[in-house]
Design a protein around this motif. Structure first.
Motif, PDB file in Angstrom:
ATOM      1  N   TRP A  57       7.813  -4.463  20.166  1.00 23.08           N
ATOM      2  CA  TRP A  57       6.443  -4.972  20.307  1.00 23.08           C
ATOM      3  C   TRP A  57       5.456  -4.310  19.354  1.00 23.08           C
ATOM      4  O   TRP A  57       4.529  -4.969  18.872  1.00 23.08           O
ATOM      5  CB  TRP A  57       5.958  -4.829  21.753  1.00 23.08           C
ATOM      6  N   LEU A  58       5.599  -2.994  19.069  1.00 25.61           N
ATOM      7  CA  LEU A  58       4.600  -2.329  18.220  1.00 25.61           C
ATOM      8  C   LEU A  58       4.607  -2.890  16.797  1.00 25.61           C
ATOM      9  O   LEU A  58       3.541  -3.283  16.289  1.00 25.61           O
ATOM     10  CB  LEU A  58       4.812  -0.816  18.214  1.00 25.61           C
ATOM     11  N   PRO A  59       5.757  -2.961  16.103  1.00 25.31           N
ATOM     12  CA  PRO A  59       5.730  -3.578  14.767  1.00 25.31           C
ATOM     13  C   PRO A  59       5.270  -5.037  14.779  1.00 25.31           C
ATOM     14  O   PRO A  59       4.566  -5.484  13.866  1.00 25.31           O
ATOM     15  CB  PRO A  59       7.186  -3.458  14.293  1.00 25.31           C
ATOM     16  N   GLU A  60       5.663  -5.773  15.838  1.00 24.51           N
ATOM     17  CA  GLU A  60       5.221  -7.162  15.929  1.00 24.51           C
ATOM     18  C   GLU A  60       3.711  -7.242  16.090  1.00 24.51           C
ATOM     19  O   GLU A  60       3.038  -8.080  15.467  1.00 24.51           O
ATOM     20  CB  GLU A  60       5.919  -7.841  17.107  1.00 24.51           C
ATOM     21  N   SER A  61       3.164  -6.353  16.907  1.00 23.42           N
ATOM     22  CA  SER A  61       1.715  -6.322  17.086  1.00 23.42           C
ATOM     23  C   SER A  61       1.010  -5.917  15.792  1.00 23.42           C
ATOM     24  O   SER A  61      -0.079  -6.415  15.481  1.00 23.42           O
ATOM     25  CB  SER A  61       1.350  -5.359  18.217  1.00 23.42           C
ATOM     26  N   GLY A  75     -11.498 -11.337  -3.023  1.00 27.92           N
ATOM     27  CA  GLY A  75     -12.061 -10.680  -4.199  1.00 27.92           C
ATOM     28  C   GLY A  75     -11.573  -9.267  -4.436  1.00 27.92           C
ATOM     29  O   GLY A  75     -12.123  -8.568  -5.295  1.00 27.92           O
ATOM     30  N   ILE A  76     -10.549  -8.828  -3.710  1.00 27.27           N
ATOM     31  CA  ILE A  76     -10.054  -7.464  -3.886  1.00 27.27           C
ATOM     32  C   ILE A  76      -8.579  -7.412  -3.485  1.00 27.27           C
ATOM     33  O   ILE A  76      -8.129  -8.189  -2.626  1.00 27.27           O
ATOM     34  CB  ILE A  76     -10.872  -6.457  -3.037  1.00 27.27           C
ATOM     35  N   CYS A  77      -7.835  -6.514  -4.110  1.00 32.27           N
ATOM     36  CA  CYS A  77      -6.440  -6.278  -3.754  1.00 32.27           C
ATOM     37  C   CYS A  77      -6.378  -4.994  -2.925  1.00 32.27           C
ATOM     38  O   CYS A  77      -6.912  -3.958  -3.343  1.00 32.27           O
ATOM     39  CB  CYS A  77      -5.595  -6.141  -5.014  1.00 32.27           C
ATOM     40  N   VAL A  78      -5.744  -5.066  -1.746  1.00 34.06           N
ATOM     41  CA  VAL A  78      -5.755  -3.944  -0.800  1.00 34.06           C
ATOM     42  C   VAL A  78      -4.329  -3.639  -0.349  1.00 34.06           C
ATOM     43  O   VAL A  78      -3.557  -4.558  -0.028  1.00 34.06           O
ATOM     44  CB  VAL A  78      -6.626  -4.256   0.435  1.00 34.06           C
ATOM     45  N   VAL A  79      -3.996  -2.366  -0.308  1.00 32.27           N
ATOM     46  CA  VAL A  79      -2.703  -1.889   0.182  1.00 32.27           C
ATOM     47  C   VAL A  79      -2.896  -1.327   1.585  1.00 32.27           C
ATOM     48  O   VAL A  79      -3.716  -0.425   1.786  1.00 32.27           O
ATOM     49  CB  VAL A  79      -2.127  -0.808  -0.748  1.00 32.27           C
ATOM     50  N   VAL A  80      -2.146  -1.852   2.568  1.00 34.28           N
ATOM     51  CA  VAL A  80      -2.276  -1.450   3.974  1.00 34.28           C
ATOM     52  C   VAL A  80      -0.902  -1.031   4.491  1.00 34.28           C
ATOM     53  O   VAL A  80       0.061  -1.804   4.403  1.00 34.28           O
ATOM     54  CB  VAL A  80      -2.824  -2.608   4.840  1.00 34.28           C
ATOM     55  N   GLY A  81      -0.799   0.155   5.080  1.00 30.21           N
ATOM     56  CA  GLY A  81       0.474   0.642   5.600  1.00 30.21           C
ATOM     57  C   GLY A  81       0.716   0.215   7.036  1.00 30.21           C
ATOM     58  O   GLY A  81      -0.182   0.291   7.875  1.00 30.21           O
ATOM     59  N   LEU A  82       1.958  -0.248   7.315  1.00 34.60           N
ATOM     60  CA  LEU A  82       2.320  -0.647   8.676  1.00 34.60           C
ATOM     61  C   LEU A  82       3.843  -0.689   8.803  1.00 34.60           C
ATOM     62  O   LEU A  82       4.557  -0.812   7.802  1.00 34.60           O
ATOM     63  CB  LEU A  82       1.737  -2.015   9.032  1.00 34.60           C
ATOM     64  N   PRO A  83       4.372  -0.606  10.043  1.00 32.00           N
ATOM     65  CA  PRO A  83       5.815  -0.748  10.248  1.00 32.00           C
ATOM     66  C   PRO A  83       6.203  -2.215  10.341  1.00 32.00           C
ATOM     67  O   PRO A  83       5.448  -3.047  10.837  1.00 32.00           O
ATOM     68  CB  PRO A  83       6.042  -0.050  11.590  1.00 32.00           C
ATOM     69  N   VAL A  84       7.399  -2.518   9.852  1.00 35.72           N
ATOM     70  CA  VAL A  84       7.970  -3.860   9.997  1.00 35.72           C
ATOM     71  C   VAL A  84       9.372  -3.697  10.571  1.00 35.72           C
ATOM     72  O   VAL A  84      10.153  -2.870  10.092  1.00 35.72           O
ATOM     73  CB  VAL A  84       8.029  -4.601   8.646  1.00 35.72           C
ATOM     74  N   THR A 132      14.275  -8.694   0.839  1.00 38.29           N
ATOM     75  CA  THR A 132      14.542  -9.690   1.870  1.00 38.29           C
ATOM     76  C   THR A 132      13.215 -10.376   2.179  1.00 38.29           C
ATOM     77  O   THR A 132      12.265 -10.276   1.396  1.00 38.29           O
ATOM     78  CB  THR A 132      15.148  -9.025   3.135  1.00 38.29           C
ATOM     79  N   THR A 133      13.150 -11.072   3.282  1.00 36.05           N
ATOM     80  CA  THR A 133      11.889 -11.700   3.685  1.00 36.05           C
ATOM     81  C   THR A 133      11.571 -11.324   5.121  1.00 36.05           C
ATOM     82  O   THR A 133      12.463 -11.029   5.923  1.00 36.05           O
ATOM     83  CB  THR A 133      11.961 -13.235   3.578  1.00 36.05           C
ATOM     84  N   VAL A 134      10.290 -11.327   5.440  1.00 35.15           N
ATOM     85  CA  VAL A 134       9.825 -11.099   6.798  1.00 35.15           C
ATOM     86  C   VAL A 134       8.982 -12.302   7.202  1.00 35.15           C
ATOM     87  O   VAL A 134       8.220 -12.843   6.387  1.00 35.15           O
ATOM     88  CB  VAL A 134       9.008  -9.784   6.900  1.00 35.15           C
ATOM     89  N   GLU A 135       9.129 -12.728   8.444  1.00 28.67           N
ATOM     90  CA  GLU A 135       8.442 -13.929   8.917  1.00 28.67           C
ATOM     91  C   GLU A 135       7.526 -13.594  10.079  1.00 28.67           C
ATOM     92  O   GLU A 135       7.817 -12.708  10.888  1.00 28.67           O
ATOM     93  CB  GLU A 135       9.460 -14.982   9.353  1.00 28.67           C
ATOM     94  N   HIS A 136       6.431 -14.327  10.146  1.00 30.12           N
ATOM     95  CA  HIS A 136       5.500 -14.192  11.268  1.00 30.12           C
ATOM     96  C   HIS A 136       4.666 -15.464  11.362  1.00 30.12           C
ATOM     97  O   HIS A 136       4.080 -15.916  10.366  1.00 30.12           O
ATOM     98  CB  HIS A 136       4.584 -12.976  11.067  1.00 30.12           C
TER      99      HIS A 136
END
Length: 643
Positions: A57-61, A75-84, A132-136
């Protein structure tokens, strides 16, 4: 292109807070004309979600909440860290967003597994070269070993630990010549002098791999034990373009630099070194920020401290005063009060003492102090300290005037509320009960440790009550040297909600206090700096001191480091000590080594029960963050016999 890093002060799976700081950083970047922004590692969830990373649930959330950030990236490129999470494995990734779209997820390839890090428990390493690919929600995006392009600039990733590996295996070695920019979102913990390592790491990478290197770290005490310094570094071809002020009290700290990628920059020769680190000042800033974040994230109203007049409790008291001074200096008084969450419109209440002796208090009206426009800054800070820190001296017949004067002088000088009472009646009550049960008197000749411990334990209920009544955090004051050898009373001097200096050795504590007196102007420390550290649990005529009970602290610290940082066997530790000081008494050194290992082995259960402590040095003895050891063991009996 104008590139930027932003250090964020996050909270594990506090979605609203984390998205707010991310939103603020993006808004600030846009206002500054930034075109590419790097945010820290796992900043969406927080880095210290622990075993929740193993859930579905945490990575999905996190993926669901990432959708809220997409509209902010117009108008901007942003790098955001998260688990998948894919196929029952969780990956540590950096999402690249631009103009409301997700371009893909770069995955971390090397996981940190030493010291305070347990990443292989939570994450799977990504294999170099694979994708690979990730889907949501009906959309899919690439994930893996990816590179990207923005405004004609090609960029790839190293995520924290990736950059700490040798140059011939780290991701940068495969990016050489393929990208102009390497982006590194990090969650690299604070330790004294560690910023020098990062500085050299980033500048060397930019030179060795002929690129621009953008590094952005987490900021603050995210989850309780680990503090992040929020370092931002931008370098090109070995030249430093930008470095920020570390350990900020701000929730968002952004730095940017303009890089002309179309114009070559001459490669740097020798790297320009940083000034020699001031570890006293580094620790002061880190502990202050750590306390501030713990206070507000725990939603507490302040701190309570059993102020004995000794070195450790004095260190903690000054730590709170420095938290106020540094926080107010950076944020301003009103913002400091708002952010702390510990102030309201009500005036400071006078706290009454319970039974057990007379009490004295110094109190300052916080609101009136704040309303006085022409007040000196240090006086205003004393008013804030008075609101946030309550101290109590709990004396016995074995307590000296020296430690009482030391405690009161320090509390008064920093503005803390100060009480004192005696606990002899309670000690006598417990001793009398046990004497009646056993049918014999308890004496110092037959029951030394028990009589020492009861004094320390009797101090706990009253100070806990004072903390509970005020909805405050109780500070416990044990240092790392005491933790190593169990020189403490469980449920006594170890009682508390937080143990800020349990990662700092006693010799450093003593030196820091002298520095704080001379360099920071805490003249209230002059008493404690003239005292020998003592528990004051035996009769005064015994002249009890810590080092007489144990061994010289400098030697204790050296044995501890050789044993558990360098991981040497007892015989090797002894040999090293003799080699370092050939003139020393080898028999005495042998006795000290044997005593250290015996005390260490029998006291692991105490270290398991310490209040949460800050990681401030390059190692600590906390089994929940740095050093695991069995509670029950052979106690090095064969190894010590061989000495």
């Amino acid at each position: 292109m104008r590139i930027a890093g932003a250090a964020l002060n996050q909270i594990p799976f506090d979605w609203a807070h984390n998205i707010q700081t991310i939103s603020t950083a993006i808004a600030q970047a846009k206002a500054e004309g930034v075109e590419l922004l790097c945010l820290p590692e796992l900043c969406l969830t927080g880095y210290n979600c622990e075993d929740l990373f193993l859930s579905d649930w945490l990575p999905e959330s996190a993926l669901a909440h990432l959708q809220q950030i997409r509209p902010l990236t117009e108008g901007i490129c942003v790098v955001v860290g998260l688990p998948v999470r894919l196929h029952q494995r969780t990956y540590n990734t950096a999402a690249v967003l631009r103009d409301g779209e997700i371009l893909g997820f770069a995955a971390k390839q090397f996981l940190a597994s030493d010291g305070v890090h347990y990443e292989p428990r939570f994450f799977a390493p990504w294999v170099a070269g694979e994708t690979t690919t990730v889907e949501h929600a009906g959309e899919s995006w690439p994930l893996g070993d990816l590179t990207f392009e923005h405004l004609g600039v090609r960029f790839g990733f190293e995520i924290c630990e990736d950059a700490w590996r040798p140059d011939n295996v780290r991701p940068a070695c495969r990016l050489r010549g393929k990208v102009d920019l390497i982006v590194n979102p990090s969650a690299s913990h604070f330790a004294m002098s560690k910023t020098d390592q990062r500085y050299n790491l980033v500048l060397n990478a930019s030179r060795n791999f002929t690129c621009t290197y953008l590094y952005a770290n987490l900021l603050g005490n995210e989850a309780g034990r680990i503090i992040y310094d929020g370092e931002i570094l931008i370098a090109r071809n070995g030249h430093l373009l930008k470095r920020n002020q570390l350990l900020s009290f701000k929730e968002v700290d952004l730095e940017w630099a303009d890089v002309d990628f179309s114009t070559p920059l001459e490669m740097a020769g020798e790297l320009v070194p940083l000034p020699a680190p001031d570890e006293y000042r580094e620790l002061n800033q880190a502990m202050s920020l750590g306390l501030f974040d713990y206070l507000r994230k725990a939603r507490s109203r302040g701190f309570v401290l059993s102020l004995s007049g000794g070195a450790d409790s004095s260190f903690c008291a000054v730590g709170v005063a420095e938290m106020v001074r540094l926080g107010v200096a950076e944020l301003g008084e009103e913002e400091f009060k708002r952010r702390s969450g510990a102030f309201d419109e009500a005036k400071t209440e006078v706290v009454q003492t319970g039974a057990g002796g007379a009490a004295h208090q110094t109190a300052i009206d916080v609101d009136n102090a704040a309303e006085t426009q022409n007040q000196k800054p240090d006086t205003a800070n004393q008013a804030l300290v008075n609101h946030l820190l309550t101290c109590a001296y709990q004396g016995t017949v074995n307590s000296s005037d020296d430690t009482f004067n030391s405690a009161k002088e320090l509390a008064d000088s920093i503005g803390a509320r100060f009480f004192d009472w005696t606990i002899d009646e309670q000690v006598s009550g417990y001793v009398g009960k046990i004497e009646g049960a056993l049918g014999r008197p308890l004496t110092w000749q037959t029951d030394d440790l028990a009589l020492q411990n009861i004094q320390a334990r009797v101090r706990a209920p009253g100070i806990w009550l004072l903390a509970n009544v005020q909805n405050c955090l109780l500070i416990t004051t044990s240092n790392r040297s005491e933790a190593s050898v169990g020189y403490c009373t469980m449920d006594g001097d170890t009682a508390g909600s937080i143990s800020p200096i349990a990662g700092v050795d006693k010799d450093f504590v003593k030196k820091w206090l002298r520095w704080a007196q001379t360099e920071l102007g805490y003249e209230g420390l002059r008493y404690v700096n003239d005292l020998q550290p003592t528990a004051e649990l035996r009769p005064l005529a015994d002249n009890q001191t810590d080092e007489r009970d144990l061994m010289p602290y400098v030697l204790l610290n050296r044995i501890e480091r050789l044993a558990f940082y360098d991981r040497l066997a007892p015989a090797a530790v002894l040999a090293q000590l003799i080699a370092e000081d050939p003139a020393a008494d080898a028999g005495q050194l042998r006795a000290y080594v044997r005593r250290f290992y015996q005390l260490w082995s029998r006291n692991q259960w105490k270290r398991e029960r310490y209040a949460p402590s800050f990681h401030l040095d390059d190692y600590n003895v906390d089994p929940r963050s740095w050093l695991r050891f069995p509670i029950l063991s052979g106690g090095f009996s064969e190894e010590l016999a061989a000495l």
